[in-house]
Design a protein around this motif. Structure first.
Motif, mmCIF file in Angstrom:
data_model
loop_
_atom_site.group_PDB
_atom_site.id
_atom_site.type_symbol
_atom_site.label_atom_id
_atom_site.label_comp_id
_atom_site.label_asym_id
_atom_site.label_seq_id
_atom_site.Cartn_x
_atom_site.Cartn_y
_atom_site.Cartn_z
ATOM 1 N N LYS A 36 19.379 -96.734 -25.597
ATOM 2 C CA LYS A 36 18.817 -95.565 -26.264
ATOM 3 C C LYS A 36 17.429 -95.236 -25.713
ATOM 4 N N GLY A 37 16.657 -96.267 -25.389
ATOM 5 C CA GLY A 37 15.344 -96.043 -24.802
ATOM 6 C C GLY A 37 15.426 -95.346 -23.460
ATOM 7 N N LEU A 38 16.371 -95.746 -22.627
ATOM 8 C CA LEU A 38 16.565 -95.105 -21.327
ATOM 9 C C LEU A 38 16.957 -93.635 -21.484
ATOM 10 N N LEU A 39 17.871 -93.378 -22.406
ATOM 11 C CA LEU A 39 18.331 -92.005 -22.614
ATOM 12 C C LEU A 39 17.215 -91.128 -23.162
ATOM 13 N N ASP A 40 16.493 -91.635 -24.148
ATOM 14 C CA ASP A 40 15.430 -90.839 -24.764
ATOM 15 C C ASP A 40 14.275 -90.597 -23.799
ATOM 16 N N ALA A 41 14.108 -91.495 -22.818
ATOM 17 C CA ALA A 41 13.064 -91.308 -21.808
ATOM 18 C C ALA A 41 13.473 -90.326 -20.716
ATOM 19 N N CYS B 32 34.899 -96.897 -36.616
ATOM 20 C CA CYS B 32 33.828 -96.023 -37.089
ATOM 21 C C CYS B 32 32.491 -96.516 -36.542
ATOM 22 N N HIS B 33 32.407 -97.829 -36.198
ATOM 23 C CA HIS B 33 31.273 -98.356 -35.427
ATOM 24 C C HIS B 33 31.016 -97.488 -34.197
ATOM 25 N N ASP B 34 32.074 -97.302 -33.408
ATOM 26 C CA ASP B 34 31.941 -96.672 -32.098
ATOM 27 C C ASP B 34 31.673 -95.182 -32.207
ATOM 28 N N LEU B 35 32.336 -94.525 -33.149
ATOM 29 C CA LEU B 35 32.101 -93.101 -33.357
ATOM 30 C C LEU B 35 30.646 -92.870 -33.768
ATOM 31 N N ASP B 36 30.157 -93.724 -34.665
ATOM 32 C CA ASP B 36 28.759 -93.634 -35.080
ATOM 33 C C ASP B 36 27.830 -93.886 -33.897
ATOM 34 N N TRP B 37 28.169 -94.837 -33.062
ATOM 35 C CA TRP B 37 27.336 -95.208 -31.917
ATOM 36 C C TRP B 37 27.204 -94.050 -30.930
ATOM 37 N N LEU B 38 28.304 -93.341 -30.704
ATOM 38 C CA LEU B 38 28.259 -92.203 -29.785
ATOM 39 C C LEU B 38 27.389 -91.081 -30.334
ATOM 40 N N VAL B 39 27.442 -90.858 -31.634
ATOM 41 C CA VAL B 39 26.554 -89.883 -32.261
ATOM 42 C C VAL B 39 25.100 -90.324 -32.101
ATOM 43 N N HIS B 40 24.862 -91.609 -32.276
ATOM 44 C CA HIS B 40 23.512 -92.161 -32.135
ATOM 45 C C HIS B 40 22.973 -91.950 -30.721
ATOM 46 N N LEU B 41 23.792 -92.210 -29.708
ATOM 47 C CA LEU B 41 23.339 -92.067 -28.328
ATOM 48 C C LEU B 41 23.033 -90.618 -27.979
ATOM 49 N N THR B 42 23.914 -89.718 -28.378
ATOM 50 C CA THR B 42 23.733 -88.315 -28.001
ATOM 51 C C THR B 42 22.686 -87.612 -28.861
ATOM 52 N N GLY B 43 22.505 -88.085 -30.094
ATOM 53 C CA GLY B 43 21.617 -87.401 -31.021
ATOM 54 C C GLY B 43 22.174 -86.081 -31.501
ATOM 55 N N ARG B 44 23.485 -85.922 -31.389
ATOM 56 C CA ARG B 44 24.137 -84.659 -31.748
ATOM 57 C C ARG B 44 25.372 -84.916 -32.605
ATOM 58 N N GLN B 45 25.720 -83.941 -33.413
ATOM 59 C CA GLN B 45 26.922 -84.059 -34.230
ATOM 60 C C GLN B 45 28.150 -83.609 -33.448
ATOM 61 N N VAL B 46 29.290 -84.134 -33.861
ATOM 62 C CA VAL B 46 30.572 -83.760 -33.256
ATOM 63 C C VAL B 46 31.094 -82.504 -33.930
ATOM 64 N N THR B 47 31.618 -81.587 -33.119
ATOM 65 C CA THR B 47 32.141 -80.327 -33.649
ATOM 66 C C THR B 47 33.663 -80.254 -33.612
ATOM 67 N N ARG B 48 34.284 -80.811 -32.551
ATOM 68 C CA ARG B 48 35.754 -80.746 -32.435
ATOM 69 C C ARG B 48 36.288 -82.081 -31.930
ATOM 70 N N GLY C 217 26.295 -78.324 -28.422
ATOM 71 C CA GLY C 217 25.719 -78.110 -27.099
ATOM 72 C C GLY C 217 26.680 -78.322 -25.962
ATOM 73 N N GLY C 218 27.916 -78.798 -26.258
ATOM 74 C CA GLY C 218 28.943 -78.891 -25.222
ATOM 75 C C GLY C 218 29.127 -80.253 -24.591
ATOM 76 N N THR C 219 28.301 -81.237 -24.919
ATOM 77 C CA THR C 219 28.525 -82.601 -24.420
ATOM 78 C C THR C 219 29.892 -83.102 -24.896
ATOM 79 N N THR C 220 30.585 -83.849 -24.038
ATOM 80 C CA THR C 220 31.898 -84.381 -24.407
ATOM 81 C C THR C 220 31.909 -85.894 -24.266
ATOM 82 N N ALA C 221 32.825 -86.515 -24.997
ATOM 83 C CA ALA C 221 33.025 -87.965 -24.903
ATOM 84 C C ALA C 221 34.490 -88.278 -25.068
ATOM 85 N N SER C 222 34.952 -89.268 -24.329
ATOM 86 C CA SER C 222 36.303 -89.801 -24.514
ATOM 87 C C SER C 222 36.176 -91.260 -24.925
#
Length: 409
Positions: free
Chosen positions: A130-135, A179-195, A290-295
């Motif tokens: 998270k530090g690397l991403l936020d930097a 739900c661990h992992d879904l939460d983690w991906l939201v945490h990394l991106t700092g964005r909510q999931v839309t679809r 914002g259009g970011t995607t994750a699989s």
């Protein structure tokens, strides 16, 4: 020192409480569990046969750890919030969307310090990533590939033979495990999931895949030696160790105690002769604001390893295996490796790579100081990650792409 009540003294409740006590920050003053053997893990604490007995009294502790079975979270979570306890709630929060919303509302009404056990947010590995991403090391995140390798024996233990094998008795696999992992991906991106879209099912642990000559129990089976899921191979080498996963089978962890449990209990059953119905593999595709995607892929058919992730950005990418991070810089063309050295392995028995300890430290700090900044997910954020799981399950069952309620279109 923070005083704790433990509601549900099984594997998870005991683990969290022991981390708290061993840190020197807390002591357990009350324990509620229907089993004498589990209550006995905290002999100095006041003993209650169930959470209602404890909840009938005025508040007995600063905070409560709620680690009952998934379907039994809603009532104690709401009641202990009403009584003024700060709350650490094992994931998943509850097994229906309405119950999750009710828990969040109760926590917000009470102004409790409230944390869901999204332990992946609290590992040294995640903090470094998270530090690397936020930097801005890789620019804007464009897409993510994320794998949860459940592990062949872990799937057999928990999701074929164990407590989370049936949707009607617990909940569906994605909510229970990922739900661990879904939460983690939201945490990394700092964005909510839309679809969300999702595919998966129960492919292997089915009666039609039972080998010829297999018996109903591994101890009686003529072909057990050639089976990857042999209960004898999974559990007998652990005899004498009072730790997860053996502690789930029996309180008598001697070799004879383990054999007795495999002879009579659910963990000695043939994996092709159980009443399980949860999936053993699933993929989830997510679109963020914002259009970011994750699989995301969750699969049983792996070793039990740390999660593995690739994050692709506009200025670089990061490959992570739960232990080390490799950062690729598109400007310089160079790669850098960051070692995070997690404590313990990826399993519950290993403390989720330091996540259990990190979560408890954060929660106890928030309770002691009333400063919630150490808790890395708000009640609303935890609710969002659960809603992603329900959206994905609806997609898996219907074949349709699901737009999250209230998410931007």
């Amino acid at each position: 020192m923070v005083t704790l009540a433990v509601v549900g003294a099984g594997s998870r409740g005991t683990s969290y409480a022991r981390h708290a006590v061993e840190s020197g920050q807390a002591r357990v003053v009350a324990v509620a569990d229907p089993l004498d053997s589990r209550r006995g893990r905290f002999p100095e604490a006041a003993q209650y046969s169930g959470w209602r007995e404890l909840a009938a009294l005025p508040r007995q502790a600063d905070a409560v750890v709620i680690a009952t079975q998934d379907r039994d979270h809603i009532e104690p979570a709401v009641r202990f919030a009403e009584l003024g306890y700060d709350i650490l709630l094992e994931k998943p929060m509850a097994v229906s969307e309405d119950d999750c919303r009710a828990i969040v509302a109760a926590a917000e009404r009470s102004d409790a310090v409230f944390a869901v056990c999204h332990v992946l947010r609290y590992t040294p590995y995640t903090r470094a990533l998270k530090g690397l991403l936020d930097a801005g090391r890789i620019g804007e995140i464009v897409s993510i590939q994320h794998l949860e390798p459940v592990g062949w024996w872990h799937q057999a233990h928990s999701y074929v033979r164990g407590n989370w094998r049936r949707t009607d008795e617990s909940t569906f696999m994605l909510l229970a495990k990922s739900c661990h992992d879904l939460d983690w991906l939201v945490h990394l991106t700092g964005r909510q999931v839309t679809r969300v879209s999702s595919f998966g099912g129960l492919k292997h642990f089915r009666p039609e895949n039972r080998p010829a000559g297999a018996a109903g129990r591994c101890l009686d089976c003529a072909v057990e030696a050639a089976c990857p899921y042999s209960a004898k191979r999974i559990y007998l080498p652990l005899a004498g160790k009072a730790a997860w996963p053996l502690s789930v089978l029996t309180d008598d962890v001697s070799e004879q105690g383990v054999l007795d449990a495999l002879r009579t209990g659910p963990y000695g059953r043939c994996v092709y002769d159980c009443d399980n119905d949860v999936v053993d593999h699933q993929v989830v595709n997510m679109e963020f604001e914002g259009g970011t995607t994750a699989s995301f892929t969750m699969t049983a058919f792996t070793p039990a390893l740390h999660r593995q992730t690739r994050i692709f950005g506009t200025r670089g990418s990061i490959d992570g295996d739960g232990d080390r991070l490799t950062v690729h810089d598109f400007v310089t063309g160079r790669s850098e490796t960051v070692e995070t050295r997690p404590t313990g392995d990826a399993t519950a028995g290993g403390g989720h790579g330091g996540g259990d300890e990190g979560l408890m430290d954060a929660f106890l700090s928030a309770v002691a100081t009333r400063d919630r900044s150490s808790i890395l997910s708000s009640p609303g954020e935890s609710l969002h990650s659960h809603l992603i799981a329900w959206a994905a399950e609806r997609s898996r069952l219907t074949g349709e792409t699901v737009t999250l309620e209230g998410a931007p279109r």
